[in-house]
Design an enzyme around this catalytic site. Structure first.
Site, PDB file in Angstrom:
ATOM      1  N   GLU A 126       1.350  -6.921  -8.713  1.00 54.87           N
ATOM      2  CA  GLU A 126       2.311  -6.812  -7.615  1.00 54.87           C
ATOM      3  C   GLU A 126       3.122  -8.105  -7.548  1.00 54.87           C
ATOM      4  OE1 GLU A 126       1.027  -4.881  -4.164  1.00 54.87           O
ATOM      5  OE2 GLU A 126       2.561  -5.729  -2.865  1.00 54.87           O
ATOM      6  N   ARG A 127       4.428  -7.943  -7.574  1.00 56.63           N
ATOM      7  CA  ARG A 127       5.371  -9.080  -7.550  1.00 56.63           C
ATOM      8  C   ARG A 127       5.166 -10.001  -8.751  1.00 56.63           C
ATOM      9  NH1 ARG A 127       8.400  -6.071  -4.480  1.00 56.63           N
ATOM     10  NH2 ARG A 127       7.400  -5.538  -2.512  1.00 56.63           N
TER      11      ARG A 127
ATOM     12  N   LYS B  19      -6.619  -8.955   3.576  1.00 59.47           N
ATOM     13  CA  LYS B  19      -5.388  -8.518   4.238  1.00 59.47           C
ATOM     14  C   LYS B  19      -5.786  -7.292   5.043  1.00 59.47           C
ATOM     15  CE  LYS B  19      -0.790  -6.588   3.185  1.00 59.47           C
ATOM     16  NZ  LYS B  19       0.262  -6.422   2.157  1.00 59.47           N
TER      17      LYS B  19
ATOM     18  N   GLU C  44       0.594  -4.162   7.111  1.00 53.94           N
ATOM     19  CA  GLU C  44       1.375  -3.325   6.178  1.00 53.94           C
ATOM     20  C   GLU C  44       0.593  -2.121   5.680  1.00 53.94           C
ATOM     21  OE1 GLU C  44       2.861  -5.999   3.112  1.00 53.94           O
ATOM     22  OE2 GLU C  44       4.731  -6.190   4.227  1.00 53.94           O
TER      23      GLU C  44
ATOM     24  N   ARG D  76      -6.013 -13.314   6.282  1.00 55.48           N
ATOM     25  CA  ARG D  76      -4.562 -13.525   6.298  1.00 55.48           C
ATOM     26  C   ARG D  76      -3.950 -13.217   7.656  1.00 55.48           C
ATOM     27  NH1 ARG D  76      -1.381 -10.576   2.614  1.00 55.48           N
ATOM     28  NH2 ARG D  76      -0.165 -12.295   1.757  1.00 55.48           N
TER      29      ARG D  76
ATOM     30  N   ARG E 204       9.897  -9.714  14.691  1.00 52.36           N
ATOM     31  CA  ARG E 204       8.809  -9.792  13.707  1.00 52.36           C
ATOM     32  C   ARG E 204       8.333 -11.235  13.521  1.00 52.36           C
ATOM     33  NH1 ARG E 204       9.114  -8.032   7.289  1.00 52.36           N
ATOM     34  NH2 ARG E 204       7.461  -9.433   6.589  1.00 52.36           N
TER      35      ARG E 204
ATOM     36  N   ASP F  12       8.610 -13.977   5.600  1.00 51.72           N
ATOM     37  CA  ASP F  12       8.000 -13.548   4.341  1.00 51.72           C
ATOM     38  C   ASP F  12       8.610 -14.230   3.120  1.00 51.72           C
ATOM     39  OD1 ASP F  12       6.506 -12.227   2.523  1.00 51.72           O
ATOM     40  OD2 ASP F  12       7.233 -10.219   2.980  1.00 51.72           O
TER      41      ASP F  12
ATOM     42  N   GLU G 168      -0.222 -20.427   2.789  1.00 53.07           N
ATOM     43  CA  GLU G 168      -0.041 -19.581   1.602  1.00 53.07           C
ATOM     44  C   GLU G 168       1.417 -19.678   1.185  1.00 53.07           C
ATOM     45  OE1 GLU G 168      -1.582 -15.465   1.756  1.00 53.07           O
ATOM     46  OE2 GLU G 168       0.266 -14.805   0.781  1.00 53.07           O
TER      47      GLU G 168
ATOM     48  N   GLU H 108       9.341 -13.634  -5.886  1.00 49.18           N
ATOM     49  CA  GLU H 108       9.734 -12.307  -5.408  1.00 49.18           C
ATOM     50  C   GLU H 108      11.130 -12.311  -4.790  1.00 49.18           C
ATOM     51  OE1 GLU H 108       7.040 -10.719  -2.490  1.00 49.18           O
ATOM     52  OE2 GLU H 108       8.357  -9.051  -1.987  1.00 49.18           O
TER      53      GLU H 108
ATOM     54  N   HIS I  95      16.202 -12.279   4.403  1.00 45.84           N
ATOM     55  CA  HIS I  95      15.830 -10.889   4.114  1.00 45.84           C
ATOM     56  C   HIS I  95      17.034  -9.984   3.894  1.00 45.84           C
ATOM     57  CE1 HIS I  95      12.703  -8.053   3.511  1.00 45.84           C
ATOM     58  NE2 HIS I  95      11.793  -8.815   4.071  1.00 45.84           N
TER      59      HIS I  95
ATOM     60  N   TRP J  74      12.159  -3.684   8.349  1.00 48.00           N
ATOM     61  CA  TRP J  74      12.330  -3.677   6.889  1.00 48.00           C
ATOM     62  C   TRP J  74      13.805  -3.717   6.501  1.00 48.00           C
ATOM     63  CZ3 TRP J  74       8.053   0.493   5.666  1.00 48.00           C
ATOM     64  CH2 TRP J  74       6.806  -0.171   5.610  1.00 48.00           C
TER      65      TRP J  74
HETATM   66  C1  BDP Z   1       5.389  -9.212   0.703  1.00 48.92           C
HETATM   67  C2  BDP Z   1       5.401  -8.452  -0.582  1.00 48.92           C
HETATM   68  C3  BDP Z   1       4.300  -7.427  -0.666  1.00 48.92           C
HETATM   69  C4  BDP Z   1       2.974  -8.088  -0.312  1.00 48.92           C
HETATM   70  C5  BDP Z   1       3.073  -8.756   1.042  1.00 48.92           C
HETATM   71  C6  BDP Z   1       1.820  -9.544   1.406  1.00 48.92           C
HETATM   72  O1  BDP Z   1       6.656  -7.786  -0.695  1.00 48.92           O
HETATM   73  O2  BDP Z   1       4.302  -6.913  -1.968  1.00 48.92           O
HETATM   74  O3  BDP Z   1       1.955  -7.151  -0.317  1.00 48.92           O
HETATM   75  O4  BDP Z   1       4.125  -9.678   1.023  1.00 48.92           O
HETATM   76  O5  BDP Z   1       1.887 -10.756   1.347  1.00 48.92           O
HETATM   77  O6  BDP Z   1       6.217 -10.321   0.519  1.00 48.92           O
HETATM   78  O7  BDP Z   1       0.803  -8.955   1.755  1.00 48.92           O
END
Ligand code: BDP
Length: 707
Positions: A162-163, A282, A286, A319, A331, A360, A382, A388, A516, A538
């Site tokens: 992922e990413r 986590k 999300e 997290r 947010r 983010d 973190e 990304e 964003h 989003w």
């Molecule tokens: C976002 C990413 C996503 C991650 C999320 C995270 O787009 O893929 O799962 O952070 O940190 O930036 O959990």
């Protein structure tokens, strides 16, 4: 020259250098009582020094003579024991490199209280030689300021990352545990060389399967390699795992079966993975399950897992990346609101893992208000090493200055000087559990990170994790010396490129505090027009709020009042449009297009100007790189050159698409001399990438449901 060696390039030195070093580098004194970490250190030293000197530098046990390098700890090396070196202040992981004379013999000693300290000393010594530093009277000591220095892999069990923009996962899950690639050793060497001492091997969007016996044995095989280099292994876990594996009836953290399940699971893990460090979680974030599903708090969820790992000295990294669509609040405020109330309720082996900024991983964010906001809870930072939101692998963006910006930010929580680094190193609130986490940019590409300059981000992360007070420029210079050339004019010019690169990206993507604006899902190109995703937060439009009158997110008292989450000294600065650093202007303020900036230009003109500056900087970086041709081997030179060409083209794409969109809203003419966008807004909006890298199935599910 494909980049495989990273900064551990032990290439043959020129004759002058070999002659200069030969009195100091003759052989390596080891001890038979070394265990695996010090044995790895000895072989690294032999490999590095032999490579650079062009002749074998042997490991010996006796005798010590002029030019011997003595390595080890007071427990394992009788020579070190007899020298009575000042090692007390070095703690568990520090090292001392010193030239000493005893019995008419002059030699260098590399010592630590533990083998791990010795290993870090060896890597530092090799760097000194790689950078051609003098060894005469050498006397260097260093101790890490942060206890857990972690790389978080977002690697999925299906092999994708992922990413991730450097190929697939490095872990060959399919062949593990039977086939253990030698690459895992090279990976561990690189990590240890910058002081990383913990690896989270799997994605925070975790699957329950990772806790099945079959997967634990795969992780154990990796872990056996890591521990040769003093690295602990951690797992990301899905909160609902026992329930999803159908082994409990619920995942409620207060349910006794659930508690017993986790305890038994942890016991099995520690039996299989002796250097296990704990869990990264986590949860209730999300779409990930978590304690909130059972009406429990984050503290109740985290503490249940913390109790399970406590008997083994394990930790839980929980997290704080939570935000809810049901919450009409900004947010940027949600994590603070949710966690602040829980301060003091976490078990002592829980550390709260907080992203550097409140949204983010954007190209620029103010520091997260939870730094300083949770005095009674250990809080770690973190950062995202993988880019990304900053152009994936191909855009050159050195992230050192971005991390330095957040680490040096003053929270003012305990008066002036209460910097984020002091929260992270535990000194501000006297916490002994300290950690820093970086989301890995490592994959199975030959160059590990998808581009040569992305290696610099991995290197800089390790260096800042060891010492959050280090300067990003001097880290860049060291990396350049280790990776390309020690020539001073090369180093200074290439460091200039690196130091301007992140600002360039911030300007051509999200200038003046915008954030964003990235397109949906992959987050690669521009998408400021996106306003139709089901979750409001989003949508880029949620963040820029552009309309005929103006643009920006009002986070002052007249808006979401997110500034109230900071200390009064900080919020006063953010609140005042005349005082706030203009690089954060539209993060905190909604302003008319005609608002006048300090330069005397209108906001609209300044936005266009910043986009133009970003494009101009990308071109300048490329021009500067051209002047460095003579210092760099053709293969790597051309790789970087090609990346920079992509960057120039895409900087212009970002600039043109954003200006086309914002102009359609502001209805303002372009300032004199500014080029009109090359294409129409409709054409920019039509650009789609369905198969962009780095999007995993979870992301696709989440974002497709919403669009
Ligand atoms: C976002 C990413 C996503 C991650 C999320 C995270 O787009 O893929 O799962 O952070 O940190 O930036 O959990």
């Amino acid at each position: 020259e494909d980049g495989y060696d990273l900064w551990l390039r032990y290439r043959l030195m020129d004759t002058d250098s070999i002659n200069r070093y030969s009195p100091y580098i003759r052989d390596i004194h080891i001890s038979l009582s070394f265990t695996f970490v010090m044995r790895a250190a000895a072989s690294e030293l032999q490999r590095g020094l032999s490579g650079m000197m062009g002749s074998d530098i042997p490991q010996i046990q006796e005798p010590v003579s002029n030019g011997t390098i003595v390595i080890g700890t007071p427990t394992t090396s009788s020579v070190i024991r007899q020298l009575s070196l000042p090692l007390d202040s070095l703690g568990n992981e520090g090292y001392l490199i010193r030239q000493v004379s005893a019995d008419d013999i002059t030699f260098i000693v590399i010592a630590g209280n533990t083998e791990q300290g010795g290993l870090y000393g060896v890597f530092q010594f090799l760097k000194e030689v790689q950078m051609r530093k003098s060894l005469e009277n050498v006397n260097i000591s260093s101790t890490p300021k942060v206890k857990l220095r972690l790389l978080n892999h977002w690697d999925n069990l299906d092999g994708t990352v992922e990413r991730g923009y450097a190929g697939n996962t490095l872990w060959d899950w399919w062949k593990l545990p039977d086939i253990v690639s030698p690459r895992y050793t090279d990976y561990s060497r690189a990590m240890a060389s910058v002081g990383i001492n913990g690896i989270v091997v799997n994605n925070v969007n975790a699957k329950p399967d990772i806790l099945k016996a079959m997967w634990i044995s795969k992780v154990a095989a990796l872990s056996d390699v890591f521990r040769q280099y003093g690295i602990q292994t951690y797992l990301s876990v899905r909160f609902s795992t026992p329930y999803e594996l159908k082994e409990t009836k619920t995942a409620d953290p207060l349910d006794s079966d659930v508690i017993a399940w986790w305890s038994a699971k942890v016991q099995k893990i520690y039996t299989t993975i002796p250097n296990f460090g704990g869990f990264l979680v986590k949860a209730s974030s999300e779409g990930q399950p978590g304690p909130a599903d059972y009406g429990r708090s984050h503290a109740e969820g985290a503490n249940m897992l913390a109790n399970a790992v406590r008997p083994y000295g394990g930790v839980v990294m929980w997290r704080a990346f939570v935000y809810s669509q049901d919450d009409p609040e900004d947010r940027a405020k949600q994590a603070y609101t949710e966690f602040k109330a829980l301060d003091g309720q976490f078990a002592e082996n829980v550390i709260l893992q907080v992203k550097n900024g409140p949204i983010d991983f954007q190209p620029r964010e103010p520091f997260h208000p939870l730094f300083g906001g949770m005095p009674n809870t250990p809080v770690s930072i973190e950062v995202q090493i993988t880019k990304e939101y900053l152009g994936f692998a191909t855009h050159l963006a050195y992230l050192g200055p971005m991390w330095e910006e957040v680490l040096t930010s003053d929270t003012f929580i305990k008066g002036s000087g209460s910097t984020v680094s002091r929260v992270i190193d535990g000194s501000l609130f006297q916490h002994s559990l300290t950690a820093i986490a970086g989301v890995s940019n490592v994959g199975n590409d030959r160059d590990w990170t998808g581009s040569h300059f992305n290696q610099a981000n991995l290197y800089a992360y390790g260096r800042l994790a060891w010492d959050p007070y280090a300067s990003s420029r001097s880290i860049a210079e060291d990396w350049l010396r280790l990776t390309f050339s020690t020539d001073t004019s090369f180093v200074s010019k290439a460091a200039d490129i690196m130091m301007m690169s992140r600002e360039a990206v911030a300007n051509y993507m999200t200038p003046l505090g915008l954030h964003h604006l990235m397109a949906t899902g992959h987050h690669y190109g521009p998408g400021p027009w996106v306003d139709n995703l089901s979750r409001p937060e989003w949508n880029p439009a949620y963040y820029h709020n552009a309309d005929g009158n103006g643009i920006g997110f009002d986070r002052t008292q007249t808006g979401s009042n997110a500034i109230s989450q900071y200390a009064p000294e900080v919020s006063a600065v953010f609140a005042d449009v005349n005082v706030v650093d203009e690089r954060y202007l539209l993060w905190f303020h909604h302003l008319s297009w005609d608002y006048t900036l300090k330069s005397g230009n209108s906001l609209w003109d300044s936005i266009v100007q910043a986009y133009d500056d970003g494009v101009a900087s990308a071109k300048e970086m490329s021009d500067m790189w051209q002047t460095l041709l003579i210092y760099v081997d053709p293969e790597r030179f051309q790789n970087v050159e090609a990346d920079l060409r992509i960057q120039i083209r895409e900087a212009k794409w970002w600039r043109d698409a954003c200006i086309a969109y914002f102009q359609s809203v502001s209805n303002k003419p372009l300032p004199a001399g500014a080029d009109p966008p090359e294409k129409t807004l409709a054409e920019y909006r039509a650009i789609q990438f369905i198969y962009a890298p780095g999007i995993n199935t979870i992301t696709i599910e989440v974002e497709c449901v919403s669009s």
